[in-house]
Write an enzyme that holds these catalytic residues in place. Structure first.
Site, PDB file in Angstrom:
ATOM      1  N   ILE A 128       0.800  -1.247   0.039  1.00  0.00           N
ATOM      2  CA  ILE A 128       0.098   0.090   0.110  1.00  0.00           C
ATOM      3  C   ILE A 128       0.869   1.397  -0.043  1.00  0.00           C
ATOM      4  O   ILE A 128       0.419   2.257  -0.436  1.00  0.00           O
ATOM      5  CB  ILE A 128      -0.993   0.028   1.221  1.00  0.00           C
ATOM      6  CG1 ILE A 128      -0.196   0.102   2.514  1.00  0.00           C
ATOM      7  CG2 ILE A 128      -2.034  -1.167   1.281  1.00  0.00           C
ATOM      8  CD1 ILE A 128      -1.306   0.870   3.605  1.00  0.00           C
ATOM      9  N   ASP A 129       2.187   0.990   0.731  1.00  0.00           N
ATOM     10  CA  ASP A 129       2.923   2.267   0.669  1.00  0.00           C
ATOM     11  C   ASP A 129       3.453   3.029  -0.566  1.00  0.00           C
ATOM     12  O   ASP A 129       3.995   4.103  -0.712  1.00  0.00           O
ATOM     13  CB  ASP A 129       4.104   1.849   1.518  1.00  0.00           C
ATOM     14  CG  ASP A 129       3.862   1.259   2.890  1.00  0.00           C
ATOM     15  OD1 ASP A 129       2.842   1.502   3.175  1.00  0.00           O
ATOM     16  OD2 ASP A 129       4.690   0.636   3.530  1.00  0.00           O
ATOM     17  N   HIS A 274      -4.825  -0.061  10.090  1.00  0.00           N
ATOM     18  CA  HIS A 274      -4.961  -1.369   9.289  1.00  0.00           C
ATOM     19  C   HIS A 274      -6.213  -1.129   8.342  1.00  0.00           C
ATOM     20  O   HIS A 274      -6.195  -2.045   7.400  1.00  0.00           O
ATOM     21  CB  HIS A 274      -4.627  -2.548   9.895  1.00  0.00           C
ATOM     22  CG  HIS A 274      -3.339  -2.724  10.478  1.00  0.00           C
ATOM     23  ND1 HIS A 274      -2.958  -2.177  11.758  1.00  0.00           N
ATOM     24  CD2 HIS A 274      -2.350  -3.379  10.102  1.00  0.00           C
ATOM     25  CE1 HIS A 274      -1.540  -2.432  11.880  1.00  0.00           C
ATOM     26  NE2 HIS A 274      -1.362  -3.272  10.967  1.00  0.00           N
TER      27      HIS A 274
END
Ligand code: F6P
Length: 344
Positions: A128-129, A274
């Site tokens: 996701i980063d 999360h």
């Protein structure tokens, strides 16, 4: 080529199952059995794997997480674990391995490929980063941005009603991609990222200026990995994981406290955590993951080992894994400048 292993390592992200589906589908069309290795490198260290029936992946496209499970196991922490990985690769009778992961998982894949220990590896970048070099985007990123943007939209209405500052802490480790994209898309009034040291005086001045000119509320988007200018606040010592990463989190609370203390404007914070990683992938991520999965299997069929699939513009290409893991891809400063146009 008869048996190909597949594993997912590191933090899960939306789109992993779509990649697995792509790999399995392309493999079965070429009479190849895909062996699902459990929990990333841990499954290869401990020899935990089972064949994936092609029909079993039919309905996993929309499902978040990973059906294979994941871990942050680093076999290079113990030399005996590397030996076990090699031994179990042979025991599983694998001809190749598709390793899906972020900088850590791909770092292991790169080392194993380079050390020439008989493992034929093709890599797929995920996180996701969005901090992996040599690919324009990783899958999972778009979904995380959508989630964070929706959260910022929701924070606007409550911040406005209460005339407050709302600080929203966003994931992304040491790269500010999610914060920058979601901050722009959600119309945050300040966007604070790890690439630029935060100055608490400037932050407070900007928030007070907004209030003075009649803007009753503010939204501050801050990356979990953002840090203050030297001398302002010390970074907390925290435990490291097996890849040597500190567990981040807490900057939102700290920043909100400082803002309230210094500006006397009522301030609250929200930590998305999360929630950004869970749930169904966006349609963009489903398409990207599907393309990555099919391309990874094509690379296996072409025996292009030591390569990673990558998005280059609108094309899915192949680059040496080394190019993906060499340096962290931090945010595009031109995009940050665009975002700054909207800071007060
Ligand atoms: O790398 C993905 C990521 O979600 C980071 O943004 C975050 O810092 C980290 O993983 C959290 O890891 P964990 O799931 O181990 O808490």
């Amino acid at each position: 080529m008869t048996r190909v292993g597949i594993l997912t390592g590191g933090g899960d992200c939306p789109g992993l199952n779509a990649v697995i589906r792509g790999v399995v589908r392309k493999a079965s069309q070429n009479n190849i059995i895909v062996v699902g290795i459990k929990d990333g490198w841990k499954g290869l260290v401990q020899n935990i794997a089972s064949d994936i029936a092609p029909d079993s992946v039919d309905d996993i496209l929309q499902k978040g997480g990973t059906i294979l499970g994941t871990s942050r196991t680093n076999p290079y922490k113990n030399p005996e674990d590397v030996a076990k990985v090699i031994e179990n690769y042979k025991k599983m009778k694998l001809d190749a391995l598709v390793a899906i992961g972020g900088e850590d998982t791909l770092g292991v894949a790169n080392k194993l490929s380079k050390e020439n220990k008989g493992l034929n590896i093709v890599a797929v970048p995920k996180t996701i980063d969005n901090d992996i070099s040599a690919t324009d985007f990783t899958f999972g990123f778009n979904t995380a941005v959508e989630v964070a943007t929706e959260a910022i939209d929701r924070l606007h209405t409550t911040a406005e009603s209460h005339h407050r500052v709302m600080v929203v802490e966003i994931m992304g480790r040491h790269a500010g991609w999610i914060t920058l994209y979601a901050g722009i898309a959600g119309g945050a009034n300040l966007i604070l990222i790890p690439e630029i040291k935060m100055d608490i005086d400037e932050i407070c001045t900007s928030l007070k200026r907004r209030k003075a000119c009649g803007k009753a509320y503010s939204i501050v988007a801050v990356s979990e990995g953002a840090t203050f200018k030297e001398g302002q606040f010390a970074t907390q010592e925290k435990e490291l994981d097996s890849f040597g990463h500190v567990r981040l989190g807490g900057i939102g609370e700290m920043l909100a406290g400082e803002i309230e203390k210094r500006t006397k404007i009522e301030t609250r914070y929200a930590v998305l955590g999360h929630i950004q990683r869970g749930g169904s992938p966006s349609s963009f991520d489903r398409v990207l993951s599907t393309r990555f999965g099919v391309k990874a299997m094509e690379l296996v069929l072409e025996k292009r080992f030591g390569f990673m699939v990558s998005l280059r513009g609108t094309n899915v290409a192949a680059v040496p894994i080394q190019e993906g893991v060499g340096t962290l891809k931090t945010v595009d400063m031109k995009l940050y400048d665009t975002a700054k146009t909207f800071f007060d």
